[in-house]
Design a protein around this motif. Structure first.
Motif: not given
Lengths: 398, 285
Positions: A283, A354, A357-359, A364, B24-25, B28-29
């Motif tokens: 990531h 928020i 940062k998520l894939p 998403y 949270l991140a 999930i990651m």
């Protein structure tokens, strides 16, 4: 200050320090109806000072060389130099907190309409400071030469490739090489420690000067002449600063709590692996303060070009606030429609941060698109809200 | 009152953001890691996937010594017993990819059941099909004898540093401790696919939970990795990770101490500045 004789009078005759002091401090009046959100300007100055001081100490041991940088940070500064770790943690946390303070400072301006006439120059210089601070943060983030440093710089500089005609050449010019390499590190270093801080200081001076001329806004957005303020307002020194010192102490308590006991958010674990151009981390994401813009970039997932245009627009559109919002009412406190739009915007910004940062896959990706569109809808709605409010004011005036 | 309300709004918004970009991140990651940890119940010091030592089997150290002389010393040294390696480390690394470990203390850090399985079938125990040591065709009795012998000669109560030196530095360097990997990088690259990472600040890069799971069962956490399962027992692994933390974060104690002094100082500042503010503002209204 006004004492006869002595050093001050000697200085006053040659530099007019008394007049300067009166204009900048003791006879610079602020309105009374302001809350502690007006303290955040001074807080940014405080954090900037912390960054400069901790930065100078880091500079004494840091080696801007692709072969030495990682070890000079993680071994020399963090392990060998007495209290070197304090300066690194302080610098890293201050860089992060600078953006928190800046965002609150900017949000206060947005809410209370501080960008409106006659404060356009304050707003423009403030925006410039934000851009310069972003550039400083971005160049500084490469310096530890960890995996995230490297790949964030690689990813972001690649974006310039999409600029028509000059893109590919521009990328090589910025990097000084075909990939991010030693040449990139040294030029980012030069920008980070000399060029950008100098510009920051200069623009800060203009920003403060401009505020002294037009005066602070206030909660109700009521314009006040200097004479009115003299009667109804409070002088910057010592009254406002007396409160400011209290706010600063509380802020520093929070700040140093982070520095000593909760610094992990400012030090990405992936960055404790040395930069390796052959191994891409799973990531890649920027530091939290760029996540919202990064998400706008990714939000238009079906078109890279559109995403890039949106990304640039998202960073620069806020500059045009004074001209997008033409409403005669200054403060958001007295603007019910604008208030709703403002809070949607704030929550959307956090939402994008928020998501950033998520894939960017599946749900998403779609949420990112929705969030990005809402981001721009706020600015698109401003002229409409202005028009409605204008007609309301005219009706009430009749 | 109004000021406190504003502060509360800011605090809530910051906490929402913080929750999003940190816990949270992270959840999930790192989902695949959490899932692997749950699935295999890591760290699994029982090595549940390996065959149990047949019941009633007793190891005989004396017979083990003979078995070691027959099966092991054509590649390994046992310096403690005066047995030197048959070839110099460089040459060994060229032929095997890595330098074979000295067997003097290896029994002190490896789990008994793991070692038994490893001797029978190294590829299966390490979960690394390319693992350099071949299966030797030992009988259960021979294997358990060797285990008993290696346990009997190994140093007791090894420190974290010693565990890491026995278990890790054949492949991993620890640059900041001036420890160089025993095997040369180029042969390891050929053997493992890449040069194993330096361990100087690996604790900060990976964190305790990850290290515990990864060292215990590398393939579950990072499928395809060249890292073999080394089979550290619970005590050895905990000591090793404590050592890795200590070298990655040598100023932990100092940080807490200085931190408390700084915060106490600032508390006093908060009190003083509040008193001054009260004094100046008292005459205003």
């Amino acid at each position: 200050m006004e004492k006869k004789g002595g050093l001050l009078e000697w200085l006053d005759k040659r530099l007019a320090v008394n007049a300067l002091w009166r204009i900048m401090m003791s006879e610079y009046y602020l309105p009374k109806n302001i809350n502690f959100l007006w303290s955040f300007g001074v807080l940014t100055m405080l954090v900037f000072a912390i960054l400069v001081i901790s930065g100078i100490f880091l500079l004494m041991y840091y080696k801007p060389d692709a072969k030495l940088a990682f070890d000079s940070v993680n071994k020399t500064i963090m392990m060998d130099v007495a209290f070197g770790w304090v300066f690194r943690h302080t610098h890293a946390v201050a860089a992060s907190i600078m953006f928190l303070v800046l965002y609150i400072h900017m949000a206060r301006g947005l809410y209370y309409g501080s960008y409106k006439a006659p404060r356009e120059v304050v707003w423009i210089t403030g925006f410039l400071l934000f851009v310069l601070m972003s550039a400083t943060a971005f160049t500084g983030y490469l310096l530890p030469w960890g995996q995230m440093s490297y790949w964030a710089a690689q990813t972001i500089t690649t974006l310039f490739e999409k600029i028509p005609f000059i893109g590919p050449d521009l990328v090589i010019w910025i990097r000084g090489n075909y990939i991010v390499a030693d040449a990139t590190l040294t030029r980012f270093f030069a920008l980070h420690v000399v060029f950008l801080p100098l510009l920051l200081i200069f623009v800060t001076a203009v920003h403060l000067y401009a505020v002294r001329i037009v005066g602070s806004n206030n909660e109700d957005g009521i314009p006040m002449t200097k004479e009115e303020k003299k009667v109804k307002g409070i002088p910057f020194w010592p009254v406002f600063m007396a409160k400011e010192y209290f706010v600063m102490s509380v802020f520093l308590l929070f700040f140093f709590y982070l520095v000593f006991f909760n610094y992990n958010f400012a030090m990405d674990p992936i960055n404790f692996q040395p930069a390796d151009y052959l191994q891409t981390p799973m990531h890649i994401y920027p530091e939290w303060y760029f996540l919202a813009y990064y998400e706008v970039l990714r939000g238009f997932f079906f078109s890279q070009n559109l995403g890039l245009i949106a990304f640039v627009a998202s960073m620069f559109i806020i500059l045009f606030m004074p001209w997008l919002d033409r409403s005669p009412i200054v403060s958001g406190k007295h603007r019910p429609l604008y208030k709703i739009a403002f809070w949607i915007f704030i929550f959307d910004f956090i939402f994008l941060t928020i998501l950033g940062k998520l894939p960017p896959t599946g749900l998403y990706a779609w949420l990112g698109l929705a969030g990005s569109i809402v981001f721009f809808l706020f600015f698109a709605a401003l002229p409409i809200i202005s028009k409605i409010e204008k007609s309301q004011v005219e009706k009430a005036g009749r | 009152m109004k000021e406190l309300k504003i502060l509360a709004v800011i605090v809530v918004l910051v906490l929402i953001g913080y929750w999003g970009i940190e816990p949270l991140a992270h959840s999930i990651m790192h989902k695949h890691i959490e899932e692997a940890i749950k699935k295999y119940n890591l760290p699994d010091f029982k090595f549940s996937d390996l065959d149990p030592i047949p019941s009633g089997l007793q190891g005989n150290p004396q017979a083990g010594k003979e078995a070691v002389k027959t099966f092991c010393i054509s590649c390994h040294s046992v310096k403690k017993e005066g047995i030197n390696a048959p070839m110099p480390p460089q040459a060994a690394a060229q032929s095997f990819g890595v330098v074979p470990p000295d067997l003097s203390n290896i029994g002190g850090i490896l789990d008994e059941k793991y070692l038994f399985n490893f001797l029978k079938n190294p590829q299966k125990a390490t979960e690394n099909p390319k693992f350099a040591m071949p299966a030797l065709g030992l009988s259960d009795q021979q294997a358990i004898d060797i285990v008993a012998y290696l346990k009997s000669i190994a140093k007791k109560n090894m420190s974290g540093k010693e565990v890491v030196e026995e278990g890790c530095v054949r492949c991993h360097s620890i640059k900041y401790q001036k420890i160089q990997a025993l095997s040369p990088p180029d042969t390891m690259k050929k053997y493992l696919g890449k040069v194993p990472p330096d361990l100087s600040v690996i604790y900060k890069a990976k964190g305790e939970e990850y290290l515990h799971a990864f060292i215990n069962k590398p393939q579950a956490i990072l499928p395809g990795t060249g890292m073999p399962r080394v089979g550290l027992d619970k005590e050895a692994q905990e000591k090793a990770i404590a050592y890795l933390e200590e070298i990655a974060d040598p100023h932990k104690e100092q940080r807490t101490k200085v931190g408390i002094i700084v915060l106490a100082y600032l508390l006093v500042m908060v009190g003083l500045t509040y008193a001054w503010k009260r004094k100046i503002w008292k005459n205003l209204h």
